[in-house]
Write an enzyme that holds these catalytic residues in place. Sequence first.
Site, PDB file in Angstrom:
ATOM      1  N   SER A   1      16.919 -26.535 -20.729  1.00 19.45           N
ATOM      2  CA  SER A   1      18.271 -27.066 -20.882  1.00 19.45           C
ATOM      3  C   SER A   1      19.328 -26.146 -20.297  1.00 19.45           C
ATOM      4  CB  SER A   1      18.577 -27.295 -22.367  1.00 19.45           C
ATOM      5  OG  SER A   1      18.439 -26.081 -23.095  1.00 19.45           O
TER       6      SER A   1
ATOM      7  N   HIS B   1      15.684 -32.200 -16.870  1.00 13.65           N
ATOM      8  CA  HIS B   1      16.222 -32.004 -18.212  1.00 13.65           C
ATOM      9  C   HIS B   1      16.450 -33.337 -18.906  1.00 13.65           C
ATOM     10  CE1 HIS B   1      19.814 -30.707 -20.910  1.00 13.65           C
ATOM     11  NE2 HIS B   1      18.681 -30.644 -21.576  1.00 13.65           N
TER      12      HIS B   1
ATOM     13  N   GLU C   1      18.875 -34.960 -16.166  1.00 12.43           N
ATOM     14  CA  GLU C   1      19.478 -34.102 -15.147  1.00 12.43           C
ATOM     15  C   GLU C   1      18.377 -33.562 -14.246  1.00 12.43           C
ATOM     16  OE1 GLU C   1      23.425 -31.940 -16.851  1.00 12.43           O
ATOM     17  OE2 GLU C   1      21.550 -31.263 -17.736  1.00 12.43           O
TER      18      GLU C   1
END
Length: 286
Positions: free
Chosen positions: A119, A140, A152
Site C-alpha cells: 500500500s 494495490h 492502483e
Amino acid sequence: MKKLNIMVIGAGQMGGGIAQTFAQSGYKVYLYDSIEDAPKKRIEFIENILNKNIQKNKISEKDKVNTLNNINISTSLKDAKDCDLIVEAIIEDIDIKADLFRELDNIVNDNCIYASNTSSLPITELASKTKRADKFIGMHFFNPVPVMTLVELIRGLATSDETFNFIFEISKKINKYPVYVKDFPGFISNRVLQVMINEAIYCVHEGISSIEGIDEIMKRGMNHPMGPLELADFIGLDTVYNILNIMYEGFGQEKYKPCPLLKQYVTMGWLGKKTGRGFYNYNKEV
C-alpha cells in the site's frame, strides 16, 4: 490460449480477498501462507461470506462451488513454478518482501510476473531485489477486495510495457477499475487518505472535538460512508502509523509525520478493530 495459474502469497484479509476475487472470475488460484493453517482458515472464511451472498441472492450455489473449487491450498512456494502471476500480500516490511521474491526467483518460470499488493512501499526498490525488475509491478487492491472496484497499478522504473498492459487487462477481467499511478510514497490513495486520518487524530489530540463528533462531521458534512477515526480503526492503527512513516521518510515533509497520539495508541497495542480497542472500544458488551 492456456488458462492462467495464479499464486496469492499471504492468506490474511487482503490476500484472501484477492484469492477470492480471482477465483470468482474463473482463475485457478494457489493460496499460500507461511503460517501453515492460515489458507484453510481463510477458505472457511470465504465460504462463509459466499453463503451470506447466496442468502442475499447475490450469487448462486453454483457460483459458490466454482469459486471454492478454483482456490487451492498451497503448502509450498514450489507450487509457483507453474504460475503465470504471483500476487504478494504479506506484511508491509520491505526486507521480508525482498527475501520472499529472492526465494521465488529460484522457483518461477521465465515469464512469471510479480505483483505486490503493497500500500505504500516503493515498487522500484522492491523490484531491484529481484532478477526480473521488468516483470515487477505494484497492484494495490482495496479492502474488502471482492467489493471494492479500484486497483492502483504502480510502475517501477524498469516495469515493461508488456507487464503493465498484462496487469491492466487482467484487472479489468476480474471486474476492477485499474488506475495508473507513478512510484511515489503512498501512491495516490494513501497519500491523500492518511493525511486526512492523521489530521483527524490531531483534532482528537488537541481536544478540538470528540472522536464521535469528528467522525460525524466527516460523514454528515462530507458524505463519507465512514468517519476517518472509525476508518483508521478498520485499517489498523499500526498500518496507518507505518504508512505515514514511509511517506514522512520518503518526502521529508512535516505534514506526513504521525501524530504523537497515534504513536501512543500503537505503543499501547490499541490497534483498532482487530485488537478490540482503538479510537473506539469494540469489546463492549451488547
